[in-house]
Design a protein around this motif. Structure first.
Motif, PDB file in Angstrom:
ATOM      1  N   ILE A 121       0.836  -1.197   0.000  1.00  0.00           N
ATOM      2  CA  ILE A 121       0.000   0.000   0.000  1.00  0.00           C
ATOM      3  C   ILE A 121       0.876   1.254   0.000  1.00  0.00           C
ATOM      4  CG2 ILE A 121      -1.777   1.267   1.279  1.00  0.00           C
ATOM      5  CD1 ILE A 121      -2.626  -1.484   2.426  1.00  0.00           C
ATOM      6  N   ASP A 122       0.501   2.224  -0.833  1.00  0.00           N
ATOM      7  CA  ASP A 122       1.208   3.506  -0.941  1.00  0.00           C
ATOM      8  C   ASP A 122       2.657   3.331  -1.397  1.00  0.00           C
ATOM      9  OD1 ASP A 122      -1.036   4.962  -0.073  1.00  0.00           O
ATOM     10  OD2 ASP A 122      -0.499   4.653   2.026  1.00  0.00           O
ATOM     11  N   ARG A 147       6.012  12.058   2.351  1.00  0.00           N
ATOM     12  CA  ARG A 147       5.665  12.416   3.725  1.00  0.00           C
ATOM     13  C   ARG A 147       6.827  13.078   4.467  1.00  0.00           C
ATOM     14  NH1 ARG A 147       0.975  10.267   5.955  1.00  0.00           N
ATOM     15  NH2 ARG A 147      -0.228   8.937   4.547  1.00  0.00           N
ATOM     16  N   GLN A 148       7.982  13.103   3.847  1.00  0.00           N
ATOM     17  CA  GLN A 148       9.137  13.786   4.428  1.00  0.00           C
ATOM     18  C   GLN A 148       9.385  15.144   3.779  1.00  0.00           C
ATOM     19  OE1 GLN A 148      10.278  12.086   7.021  1.00  0.00           O
ATOM     20  NE2 GLN A 148       8.895  10.405   6.442  1.00  0.00           N
ATOM     21  N   ALA A 206      -2.087  13.934  -2.545  1.00  0.00           N
ATOM     22  CA  ALA A 206      -0.703  14.226  -2.914  1.00  0.00           C
ATOM     23  C   ALA A 206      -0.097  13.091  -3.720  1.00  0.00           C
ATOM     24  CB  ALA A 206       0.124  14.502  -1.656  1.00  0.00           C
ATOM     25  N   SER A 207      -0.369  11.838  -3.318  1.00  0.00           N
ATOM     26  CA  SER A 207       0.209  10.694  -4.033  1.00  0.00           C
ATOM     27  C   SER A 207      -0.413  10.535  -5.410  1.00  0.00           C
ATOM     28  CB  SER A 207       0.046   9.418  -3.213  1.00  0.00           C
ATOM     29  OG  SER A 207      -1.306   9.025  -3.122  1.00  0.00           O
ATOM     30  N   ILE A 208      -1.702  10.816  -5.551  1.00  0.00           N
ATOM     31  CA  ILE A 208      -2.363  10.716  -6.844  1.00  0.00           C
ATOM     32  C   ILE A 208      -1.800  11.744  -7.820  1.00  0.00           C
ATOM     33  CG2 ILE A 208      -4.555  11.167  -8.032  1.00  0.00           C
ATOM     34  CD1 ILE A 208      -5.925   9.831  -5.588  1.00  0.00           C
ATOM     35  N   LEU A 209      -1.660  12.973  -7.369  1.00  0.00           N
ATOM     36  CA  LEU A 209      -1.126  14.017  -8.251  1.00  0.00           C
ATOM     37  C   LEU A 209       0.330  13.733  -8.603  1.00  0.00           C
ATOM     38  CD1 LEU A 209      -2.824  17.133  -6.625  1.00  0.00           C
ATOM     39  CD2 LEU A 209      -3.359  16.100  -8.834  1.00  0.00           C
ATOM     40  N   ARG A 210       1.083  13.166  -7.670  1.00  0.00           N
ATOM     41  CA  ARG A 210       2.456  12.782  -7.984  1.00  0.00           C
ATOM     42  C   ARG A 210       2.479  11.648  -9.025  1.00  0.00           C
ATOM     43  NH1 ARG A 210       7.331  12.773  -5.017  1.00  0.00           N
ATOM     44  NH2 ARG A 210       6.530  14.703  -4.092  1.00  0.00           N
ATOM     45  N   ALA A 211       1.575  10.689  -8.882  1.00  0.00           N
ATOM     46  CA  ALA A 211       1.508   9.593  -9.851  1.00  0.00           C
ATOM     47  C   ALA A 211       1.163  10.106 -11.245  1.00  0.00           C
ATOM     48  CB  ALA A 211       0.487   8.560  -9.395  1.00  0.00           C
ATOM     49  N   VAL A 212       0.242  11.045 -11.328  1.00  0.00           N
ATOM     50  CA  VAL A 212      -0.103  11.642 -12.620  1.00  0.00           C
ATOM     51  C   VAL A 212       1.131  12.282 -13.245  1.00  0.00           C
ATOM     52  CG1 VAL A 212      -1.400  13.539 -13.696  1.00  0.00           C
ATOM     53  CG2 VAL A 212      -2.557  11.968 -12.132  1.00  0.00           C
TER      54      VAL A 212
END
Length: 354
Positions: A28-29, A36-37, A100-106
């Motif tokens: 996951i993630d 997160r840092q 944040a993770s979704i936009l980074r993945a895009v």
């Protein structure tokens, strides 16, 4: 076919099969622990937490399940079920880090179209996902829109919009436009990223959203939770990723769909090599064997570690019953290996004839 099907356990609550298959979503993630840092993101999270304190999750849940929740224009079963009080436990929110993770993945998969477009959240609830999109990518959007069918929840979310307008550190970013309405009737023309938290959406509502998404430009994105867009490949969408992300109730599969570019050619089966053998797969000798989104088809006997790529699921098996998301993992397509149907893969035939 996935390798070593007994080695890992399938975690997809979205499927009723209960079969075992190799699934990268066991992790996951994955790949986003570093964000997160990030000090800049940690500062933005504090802004988000201030906004979330205006309409906390427990209050949003209560409003979503109140007797007055359903607005008159919403006619689709999933929304009616939620508004009727049947989905209190299903109401959930993306949260700052999931956004944040979704936009980074895009970004990692090519990014948004160069010209700014709209962010649209269908079933926006508290409006916090819309606010997160504005905080994280303030200059990426022409408009920040959210549509919610629950009248009391929509009314409460306006407080979040007002606070966002007062606190946003970048005046160039657009205000939040939160409206009450039916997600099935929202025009998506001009949108470059649409979010649909569709865990409780009916099939009819999800199909209606897919029809509206046909107006989106090439290179635009649709992000769904738990369930992908129906017949995505046949409708001009490529499922780029299906990863489990942490949201308010735990881990959920997040599907990233990208609108196919005009010069991409017709969608074709990912099993590009003819005559693939188990030995070739074991030796990683076949270029078709790669990490990808794939499905099971019960109608064709393709279950467990046997399945079909997302393109064949949308084209060759579009009319099959028992079509279920299986995993995002190393796999090659078994479309021609059906135990029930002996028909050839339509996607590969189309590729050969084009």
């Amino acid at each position: 076919m996935a390798s070593d099907p007994e080695a890992r356990t399938f975690h997809g609550a979205e499927s009723s099969s209960g079969e075992h298959c190799a699934d990268e979503n066991d992790r996951i993630d994955e790949g986003f622990e570093d964000i997160r840092q990030d000090e800049a993101l940690l500062a933005l999270e504090q802004e988000y937490l201030v906004l979330s304190s205006i309409l906390p999750l427990h209050r949003a849940k209560a409003l979503a399940s109140s007797p007055d929740a359903l607005c008159g224009s919403a006619t689709h079963g999933g929304e009616a079920f939620r508004a009727g009080g049947g989905t209190d436990a299903m109401y959930g929110e993306m949260g700052f880090w999931a956004m944040a993770s979704i936009l980074r993945a895009v970004e990692l998969h090519g990014g948004l179209p160069a010209t700014p477009g709209d962010f649209v959240d269908l079933g926006s609830g508290s409006g916090l996902a819309v606010a997160a999109a504005g905080l994280l990518r303030p200059h990426a959007w022409g408009r920040l829109r959210g549509v919610e069918n629950s009248a009391p929840l929509h009314a409460a979310s306006l407080g979040v919009a007002e606070a966002y307008a007062a606190r946003r550190p970048r005046p160039a970013a657009p205000d939040l436009e939160l409206e009450e309405g039916d997600a099935a009737q929202v025009s998506l023309e001009g949108a470059t990223l649409v979010l649909a938290h569709c865990t409780a959406f009916s099939d009819a509502l999800l199909h209606a959203i897919a029809l509206q998404a046909a107006a989106m430009r090439p290179g635009a994105w649709v992000v769904t939770l738990t369930r992908p867009l129906p017949v995505a490949a046949a409708s001009g969408w490529d499922i780029i990723e299906a990863r489990r992300r942490t949201v308010s109730w735990g881990a959920a599969t997040v599907f990233l769909h990208r609108r196919r570019l005009p010069d991409a050619g017709p969608p074709t089966c990912t099993r590009v090599a003819e005559g693939t053998t188990a030995e070739a797969v074991a030796d990683d000798a076949d270029p078709s064997y790669r990490s990808q989104v794939w499905f099971n088809c019960r109608s064709c006997g393709l279950i467990g570690s046997d399945g079909i790529c997302a393109i064949c699921a949308s084209i060759c098996h579009a009319k099959c019953e028992g079509l279920e998301f299986a995993a995002h993992s190393p796999f090659f397509c078994d479309c021609e290996g059906s135990r029930v149907s002996s028909s050839a893969c339509q996607c590969r035939e189309q590729s050969c004839s084009s």
